[in-house]
Design a protein around this motif. Structure first.
Motif, PDB file in Angstrom:
ATOM      1  N   PRO A 413      52.813 114.380  63.625  1.00  0.00           N
ATOM      2  CA  PRO A 413      52.724 115.816  63.909  1.00  0.00           C
ATOM      3  C   PRO A 413      53.977 116.544  63.417  1.00  0.00           C
ATOM      4  N   VAL A 414      53.768 117.648  62.741  1.00  0.00           N
ATOM      5  CA  VAL A 414      54.871 118.464  62.216  1.00  0.00           C
ATOM      6  C   VAL A 414      54.708 119.882  62.742  1.00  0.00           C
ATOM      7  N   LEU A 415      55.753 120.409  63.345  1.00  0.00           N
ATOM      8  CA  LEU A 415      55.766 121.814  63.771  1.00  0.00           C
ATOM      9  C   LEU A 415      56.334 122.633  62.621  1.00  0.00           C
ATOM     10  N   PHE A 416      55.472 123.451  61.999  1.00  0.00           N
ATOM     11  CA  PHE A 416      55.906 124.232  60.845  1.00  0.00           C
ATOM     12  C   PHE A 416      56.614 125.493  61.308  1.00  0.00           C
ATOM     13  N   THR A 417      57.793 125.741  60.695  1.00  0.00           N
ATOM     14  CA  THR A 417      58.654 126.831  61.145  1.00  0.00           C
ATOM     15  C   THR A 417      58.940 127.885  60.088  1.00  0.00           C
ATOM     16  N   GLY A 418      58.575 127.627  58.819  1.00  0.00           N
ATOM     17  CA  GLY A 418      58.868 128.643  57.808  1.00  0.00           C
ATOM     18  C   GLY A 418      58.432 128.196  56.425  1.00  0.00           C
ATOM     19  N   THR A 419      58.738 129.046  55.453  1.00  0.00           N
ATOM     20  CA  THR A 419      58.415 128.737  54.061  1.00  0.00           C
ATOM     21  C   THR A 419      59.536 127.925  53.440  1.00  0.00           C
ATOM     22  N   ARG A 429      59.421 120.442  61.147  1.00  0.00           N
ATOM     23  CA  ARG A 429      60.192 119.310  61.646  1.00  0.00           C
ATOM     24  C   ARG A 429      59.256 118.268  62.244  1.00  0.00           C
ATOM     25  N   SER A 430      59.585 117.003  61.970  1.00  0.00           N
ATOM     26  CA  SER A 430      58.884 115.909  62.614  1.00  0.00           C
ATOM     27  C   SER A 430      59.374 115.769  64.051  1.00  0.00           C
ATOM     28  N   PRO A 431      58.720 114.938  64.860  1.00  0.00           N
ATOM     29  CA  PRO A 431      59.262 114.681  66.208  1.00  0.00           C
ATOM     30  C   PRO A 431      60.674 114.109  66.177  1.00  0.00           C
ATOM     31  N   GLY A 440      51.280 124.231  51.567  1.00  0.00           N
ATOM     32  CA  GLY A 440      50.361 124.672  52.611  1.00  0.00           C
ATOM     33  C   GLY A 440      50.364 126.166  52.776  1.00  0.00           C
ATOM     34  N   GLN A 441      49.407 126.630  53.532  1.00  0.00           N
ATOM     35  CA  GLN A 441      49.239 128.062  53.737  1.00  0.00           C
ATOM     36  C   GLN A 441      50.217 128.581  54.791  1.00  0.00           C
ATOM     37  N   PRO A 442      50.750 129.785  54.625  1.00  0.00           N
ATOM     38  CA  PRO A 442      51.641 130.363  55.627  1.00  0.00           C
ATOM     39  C   PRO A 442      51.007 130.462  57.014  1.00  0.00           C
ATOM     40  N   ALA A 443      49.671 130.471  57.075  1.00  0.00           N
ATOM     41  CA  ALA A 443      48.993 130.536  58.371  1.00  0.00           C
ATOM     42  C   ALA A 443      49.298 129.321  59.241  1.00  0.00           C
ATOM     43  N   LEU A 444      49.790 128.246  58.637  1.00  0.00           N
ATOM     44  CA  LEU A 444      50.118 127.040  59.401  1.00  0.00           C
ATOM     45  C   LEU A 444      51.447 127.176  60.148  1.00  0.00           C
ATOM     46  N   ILE A 445      52.270 128.149  59.748  1.00  0.00           N
ATOM     47  CA  ILE A 445      53.572 128.328  60.394  1.00  0.00           C
ATOM     48  C   ILE A 445      53.355 128.715  61.856  1.00  0.00           C
ATOM     49  N   GLY A 446      54.049 127.997  62.732  1.00  0.00           N
ATOM     50  CA  GLY A 446      53.883 128.196  64.166  1.00  0.00           C
ATOM     51  C   GLY A 446      52.934 127.206  64.797  1.00  0.00           C
ATOM     52  N   GLN A 447      52.294 126.369  63.978  1.00  0.00           N
ATOM     53  CA  GLN A 447      51.373 125.364  64.493  1.00  0.00           C
ATOM     54  C   GLN A 447      51.960 123.963  64.319  1.00  0.00           C
ATOM     55  N   GLU A 448      51.515 123.064  65.169  1.00  0.00           N
ATOM     56  CA  GLU A 448      51.853 121.656  65.028  1.00  0.00           C
ATOM     57  C   GLU A 448      50.654 120.973  64.379  1.00  0.00           C
ATOM     58  N   ILE A 449      50.832 120.475  63.159  1.00  0.00           N
ATOM     59  CA  ILE A 449      49.757 119.980  62.318  1.00  0.00           C
ATOM     60  C   ILE A 449      50.040 118.530  61.934  1.00  0.00           C
ATOM     61  N   MET A 450      48.996 117.719  61.857  1.00  0.00           N
ATOM     62  CA  MET A 450      49.152 116.341  61.413  1.00  0.00           C
ATOM     63  C   MET A 450      49.376 116.302  59.898  1.00  0.00           C
ATOM     64  N   GLU A 467      43.411 117.265  56.356  1.00  0.00           N
ATOM     65  CA  GLU A 467      42.255 118.123  56.589  1.00  0.00           C
ATOM     66  C   GLU A 467      42.660 119.579  56.757  1.00  0.00           C
ATOM     67  N   GLU A 468      43.350 120.086  55.734  1.00  0.00           N
ATOM     68  CA  GLU A 468      43.902 121.439  55.807  1.00  0.00           C
ATOM     69  C   GLU A 468      42.831 122.495  56.023  1.00  0.00           C
ATOM     70  N   LYS A 469      41.608 122.213  55.584  1.00  0.00           N
ATOM     71  CA  LYS A 469      40.559 123.228  55.727  1.00  0.00           C
ATOM     72  C   LYS A 469      40.341 123.619  57.180  1.00  0.00           C
ATOM     73  N   GLU A 470      40.657 122.718  58.132  1.00  0.00           N
ATOM     74  CA  GLU A 470      40.457 123.027  59.537  1.00  0.00           C
ATOM     75  C   GLU A 470      41.404 124.114  60.008  1.00  0.00           C
TER      76      GLU A 470
END
Length: 472
Positions: A413-419, A429-431, A440-450, A467-470
């Motif tokens: 899991p990675v918590l995305f924080t910026g471009t 950042r990883s755990p 990846g898309q900027p829409a992922l920023i602020g999410q924790e994604i695998m 599975e970025e489409k999700e």
């Protein structure tokens, strides 16, 4: 020492100053994350007086140097910066603008009178326990010829008088520091912290939880708890009894929207069974722990007054890893403490090989005035210290690279924080605190994604969003 006066807390005296609508404030911060937090809170304290951040000293009506005394020649670096700021102050005066220069933090605490003697253009010198009084100090400094020094340890706790913090000044407001404990009662022979930050003290639980909730409401998803000995936390709980760090972590984990909790810096003597269990039980508590050991030699650990042996540290690491098998460790090492022999250094190397660190910070010993080790005999020659440091850092780097390599091929899991720096790149950042770059898309920023890790870079990891489409 100095001109400190007792009475009502500074925050209550702010209305006596006739503030303009906007005054420029420029804060230069050195040192640890706690200083970063303190700098932000000084901005909060000064905001009612009309101060707001500006990007450069020549735009500022007030300049604060928030200093650190840990590294070598810290005081001289402060005086060098003050020399440059004197020219800024004189130039602004010629243009009809007044400028207040303040020196805060640990160098101010240790060198207050010397600062005023060597840099008479400095208006305010304040220790790290007194910045809640800044509005009062500004009012006093604004008077003709007024110079203020406040480096005593006040009877009141500064956190009792600070205003509510604004949204954290971090990229995207996704990560934030939160100081919960200050000071140190350990008196390690090499360390100035007990003399500059004072005795161990902890914020009340209600205050910590309230600030954490405000942070999460503003968008923060990861909070790093700060303290000189953060796992010595003993804040008063709502029931009137002291809470340890473990109990506080459980309460923080109940805040909706808070994805990740970290804490630093820990001391091995304060790592109790309850905190080890919290690492086992709380998924929000990240599996990355900074646990300084400083040396692997029992003789040097005694000379350092660390209060534990090398084998006790090894046993603590074993219990932590049994509770949380994916736990990774970082640490601090001092090479060349007075009296360190070749055998002592080899004991440190053996402990490093036994423990296997994911990250570590290592330095040669340098004397800090007023500390017991500074006056000790048997100082190690500089060339010997440097040779040992190079050997230690080579081993630590090998271990860091090896740990990072174990993640290649894994999905984490990675918590995305910026471009990122490259077009279409985002970073998180990883755990285990490594930076991770993906396309990846900027829409992922602020999410924790695998993310599936595909490569180990020099100081980071590269990967592919699963599975970025999700998440589109």
């Amino acid at each position: 020492m100095g001109l400190r006066r007792s009475g009502a807390p500074a925050i209550m005296t702010a209305p006596t100053l006739n503030a303009r609508a906007t005054r420029g404030l420029h804060v230069i911060t050195w040192g640890c994350q706690m200083n970063v937090y303190d700098s932000a809170r000084m901005g909060d304290v000064l905001r009612p007086l009309g101060y707001s951040p500006v990007d450069a000293p020549d735009q500022a009506d007030m300049i604060i140097l928030n200093t650190c005394h840990i590294r070598d020649r810290a005081a001289e670096k402060v005086f060098s910066e003050l020399g440059r700021l004197r020219l800024v102050k004189e130039s602004r005066k010629e243009a009809g603008h007044s400028t207040i220069i303040a020196v805060a933090g640990c160098v101010a605490q240790a060198e207050g009178e010397e600062i005023l003697a060597r840099a008479p253009y400095v208006d305010i010198v304040l220790g790290p326990q007194t910045y809640h009084r800044l509005p009062e100090m500004v009012a006093r400094a604004a008077r003709a010829g007024g110079r203020v020094i406040e480096t005593e340890f006040p009877a009141e706790q500064k956190f009792d008088f600070l205003p509510e913090s604004e949204a954290p000044q971090t990229p995207g407001n996704l990560t934030a520091f939160l100081t919960i404990q200050e000071g140190c009662d350990k008196f390690c022979s090499f360390c100035v912290v007990p003399y500059t930050r004072g005795a161990e003290s902890s914020r009340p639980v209600a205050s910590v939880l309230a600030e954490a909730r405000r942070m999460v409401a503003s968008g923060v998803r990861e909070i790093s708890l700060l303290g000189q000995n953060v796992n010595a936390y003993h804040g008063e709980g709502p029931d009137g009894t002291p809470w340890g760090l473990a109990r506080l972590a459980y309460a923080l984990a109940d805040i909706p929207g808070l994805m990740r909790i970290r804490y630093t810096t820990s001391h091995p003597r304060d790592m109790d069974a309850a905190l080890i269990a919290a690492h086992r039980d709380l998924p929000q508590l990240m599996p990355f722990l900074h646990l300084p050991v400083q040396s692997g030699s029992d003789r040097i650990l005694r000379a350092m007054n660390r209060g534990h042996t090398a084998d006790e540290y090894r046993d603590l690491v074993r219990r932590l890893r049994e509770a949380r098998p994916d736990l990774a460790l970082s640490s601090d090492f001092i090479v060349g403490h007075p009296g360190e022999s070749d055998e002592d250094f080899e004991a440190t190397m053996a402990l490093v090989r036994d423990t296997e660190f994911a990250l570590a910070y290592s330095f040669t010993y340098s004397p800090r005035p007023g500390t017991p080790a500074a006056g000790a005999g048997m100082q190690v020659p500089e060339d010997v210290k440097n040779s040992r440091l190079q050997a230690l850092q080579q081993l630590l780097r090998q271990q860091q690279d090896a740990f990072n390599q174990t993640l290649v091929g894994q999905t984490v899991p990675v918590l995305f924080t910026g471009t990122g720096r490259k077009p279409g790149q985002i970073v998180g950042r990883s755990p285990w605190l490594q930076p991770v770059h993906v396309l990846g898309q900027p829409a992922l920023i602020g999410q924790e994604i695998m993310v599936r890790i595909t490569e180990r870079l020099t100081n980071s990891l590269g990967g592919i969003v699963e599975e970025e489409k999700e998440y589109a």
